[in-house]
Design an enzyme around this catalytic site. Structure first.
Site, PDB file in Angstrom:
ATOM      1  N   GLY A 142      43.335 -33.830 -29.562  1.00  0.00           N
ATOM      2  CA  GLY A 142      42.984 -33.056 -28.484  1.00  0.00           C
ATOM      3  C   GLY A 142      41.368 -32.756 -28.526  1.00  0.00           C
ATOM      4  N   GLY A 165      37.198 -26.194 -28.250  1.00  0.00           N
ATOM      5  CA  GLY A 165      36.012 -25.732 -27.608  1.00  0.00           C
ATOM      6  C   GLY A 165      34.795 -26.222 -28.356  1.00  0.00           C
ATOM      7  N   GLY A 193      34.438 -29.352 -30.145  1.00  0.00           N
ATOM      8  CA  GLY A 193      34.838 -30.732 -30.344  1.00  0.00           C
ATOM      9  C   GLY A 193      35.939 -31.192 -30.526  1.00  0.00           C
ATOM     10  N   ASP A 246      39.986 -14.911 -29.329  1.00  0.00           N
ATOM     11  CA  ASP A 246      40.262 -16.094 -28.244  1.00  0.00           C
ATOM     12  C   ASP A 246      41.693 -16.557 -28.726  1.00  0.00           C
ATOM     13  OD1 ASP A 246      39.820 -17.889 -26.233  1.00  0.00           O
ATOM     14  OD2 ASP A 246      38.947 -19.461 -27.711  1.00  0.00           O
TER      15      ASP A 246
END
Length: 686
Positions: A381, A384, A386, A499
């Site tokens: 995937g 944020g 890389g 986050d």
């Protein structure tokens, strides 16, 4: 009569191999001979020690009621509850059984006919590696409740050595307390609720090494275990912490420290001596009327040492200067220094720090081989900072490789921040950092590989969400809560995530939740949990608390808000950003349904019908408390874990959540808020 004979048989046949450290008898409440209670006590006494030793956790709780003896009259006062625990490091199961039998033998002798008794047993220095144990029984139904043995002083017992550690009393006391504190934290955050450690040079001017152990009964949650151990450590005075050994017990937890190895644990951790032990002692003042002649060799050493140190510093500086000189004219100039100079200097310092860090440094070629040159087939995937790749090490272990984007303006800083942070954090609900790599522009983090990907992969997919039944979802919610509690309160560093969202919750092969991505976290000093302002807001729309999104103010309550949003998404199977009825997001919709007592309409249809309605309603209530508009009104994660752990704890009624009116201040557009996967990296607050 059979119960009496069995008790007498135990009293005469069980050898007293271990040493009784202490016993506590129940204040005057006795049972009568040949009573149902005595019969039930005999039933448990005959089976519990061997059952405990055969348990993988060396722990067991059991109860016997009047139904255990059908020939006797049923009576609530006849109920019998017992708990047994052996020290977790043992591999000698026979010794565990012997210790528990000895403890029971001792309890029956010292607390004759008592309905309640607790006994703590251990071995002397010669037999130190044999396992200690504890055993308790009572007629009180709350005896087996995790909370009952973690609070109060009803089962508290202390035993300390009479000899003292030589050295500066204040320094020694602080070092011992630090050793015990870190051991307790390790025990509370490991699945086995057991940890050992040692610290050498415990005091300035002494070579004394202390070994420590902390243990909770394995059925306790992280929060309960830590609360129990903290209560024990709170009883350690300056005088007690100067002793060469000590043991403190509660029914549900215990700690011990000695100046000799008294356990057999392969997972023992070395805790470095606190930095204050490295400070040089103050120079002694001359005593009036006395002069001490200084030997010539002392003068020579005194002069040679600083000269050698100065020479070493010059050599290191000269080598660094030569390396940086060649790059002085390269890169973009920033306040008289080049970007390359700053980066090379930081990398040099970081290289030196890795020798003492708690992570492995990988060679870049190892990473290339593991990921097949970062092939697309191995890509898991995009994060944020890389992409993330799956890798295979030569020993067969699977890893997740996070390759930071070299074009990120703060790539190295964020990388160094994350490495320094995660290397110090260990918890079963945090993703484990296995190592890292830094070579030129390449900045890489190596994590454990988790086979079930992230939470959003399941809860927002119509087919896969059916795999998450209620028990799994509740366990995920509790796991996230305990992970956050560790970050906020119980870790060596106090951390705010900032986050928290479903894609940052990874799931292992058993669907246990693990929080990931601490690169955006803010490190706080020991007791600083107040709101802090930042001109750089990093987070994801839909999960950011209003005070953070609008004004850049963040605190532990910011994470609490995100946790509340996450919990509502887990319960409903819907994203917070989706429009729900007259509301712009899930929060207002959930609050309205809860107010109208129609909360069941919020629950994911994959969970219905279900027999856990009370638990579901309680979770919705807790989640709504977390997303209240005012940060002051929100609970702490310690409160959240307590509410999730107890079905009887009263939960307050929530006030309205943030963003529920759909006003213009909400950080959204008039369109559907289905953009909650957008991470804000720069935002200047008003």
């Amino acid at each position: 009569m059979a119960g009496v004979l069995l008790l007498l048989l135990l009293l005469h046949l069980i050898p007293g191999l271990a040493t009784a450290i202490g016993s506590i008898c129940g204040g005057g409440r006795n049972y009568k001979a040949d009573s149902t209670y005595q019969s039930n006590l005999a039933v448990l006494a005959a089976t519990l020690p061997s059952n405990a030793s055969s348990s993988p956790q060396l722990f067991i709780t059991a109860n016997a009621t009047a139904s255990s003896s059908p020939q006797l009259f049923a009576s609530a006062s006849a109920s019998m509850y017992m708990l047994a625990l052996c020290r977790r490091d043992t591999t000698n199961l026979t010794a565990c059984t012997e210790c528990l039998n000895s403890a029971l033998n001792y309890a029956l002798k010292m607390c004759p006919n008592s309905r309640t008794a607790t006994v703590y047993f251990d071995y002397d220095e010669v037999n130190a590696l044999r396992p200690g144990c504890l055993l308790g029984f009572s007629d009180d139904g709350s005896f087996l409740s995790p909370a009952s043995g973690t609070t109060g002083n009803g089962t508290l017992f202390q035993y300390f050595s009479t000899a003292n550690i030589r050295g500066n009393d204040g320094v020694v006391a602080d070092a011992v307390r630090e050793l015990l504190r870190q051991t307790a934290q390790d025990a509370a955050t490991t699945a086995r609720r057991f940890a050992t450690a040692f610290m050498d040079s415990i005091g300035r001017g002494t070579t004394t090494t202390l070994y420590s152990l902390a243990q909770c009964t394995p059925d306790l949650s992280t929060g309960y275990c830590l609360a129990c151990l903290e209560q024990l450590l709170g009883t350690v005075t300056t005088t007690n912490s100067l002793r060469l050994g000590g043991r403190i017990f509660l029914l549900r937890c215990n700690v011990r420290f000695e100046a000799f190895m008294f356990f057999d644990d392969k997972n023992i951790r070395r805790i470095p001596s606190p930095s204050f032990l490295a400070q040089a002692p103050a120079a002694p003042t001359a005593t009036a009327g006395k002069r001490h002649e200084v030997k010539p060799w002392v003068i020579a050493l005194s002069v040679a040492a600083p000269v050698a140190l100065a020479a070493l510093c010059f050599i290191l500086y000269h080598g660094w200067h030569l390396r940086t000189k060649g790059t002085k004219d390269k890169g973009t100039t920033l306040q008289g220094k080049t970007t390359h100079e700053f980066q090379e200097r930081d990398e040099l310092v970081w290289e030196m720090e890795t020798e003492l860090a708690e992570f492995a440094v990988f060679d870049f070629h190892q990473i290339l081989e593991a990921t097949v040159n970062f092939s697309e087939e191995n890509k898991l995937g995009q994060g944020g900072f890389g992409p993330v790749y799956k890798g295979h090490l030569p020993d067969g272990n699977e890893i997740a490789v996070k390759r930071l984007d070299s074009h990120s303006q703060q790539g190295f800083i964020e990388f160094k921040n994350e490495v320094e942070l995660i290397a110090k954090l260990q918890h079963r609900n945090l993703v484990r950092l296995m190592g890292c790599c830094s070579q030129g522009e390449e900045k890489i983090l190596v994590y454990e590989y988790l086979s079930n990907k992230s939470l959003d992969f399941f809860i927002f997919d119509e087919n896969r969400k059916a795999l998450l039944d209620w028990d799994i979802r509740l366990a995920i919610i509790v796991g996230i809560a305990e992970g956050l509690l560790y970050l906020h309160k119980h870790s060596r560093l106090h951390v705010i995530h900032r986050d928290l969202k479903p894609s940052n919750i990874l799931l292992d092969s058993e669907m246990n939740a693990k929080i990931s991505d601490f690169g955006l976290a803010k490190i706080f000093s020991s007791n600083n949990t107040e709101a802090n302002a930042t001109r750089k807001v990093v987070g994801t729309l839909g999960y950011m608390a209003p005070e953070y999104a609008f004004h850049g103010l963040f605190s532990i309550k910011s994470d609490v808000f995100s946790f509340g949003v996450l919990t509502l998404e887990i319960l409903s199977g819907k994203r917070n950003s989706h429009e729900c009825g007259n509301f712009i997001n899930l929060l207002g919709h959930a609050w309205q349904l809860f107010e109208e007592e129609s909360w069941v309409d919020l629950i994911d249809t994959a969970l219905l019908p279900n027999g856990h309605s009370e638990e579901m309603m309680r979770c919705i209530n807790i989640a709504l408390l977390c997303v209240q508009e005012s940060a002051i009104d929100r609970p702490t994660m310690l409160d959240v874990v307590a509410m999730l752990s107890s079905k009887t704890m009263i939960v307050d009624k929530p006030k309205h959540p943030a963003y529920f009116t759909g006003d213009k201040e909400a950080p959204t557009t008039n369109q559907s808020c289905s953009v909650n996967d957008i991470t804000i990296s720069t935002l200047t607050p008003r």
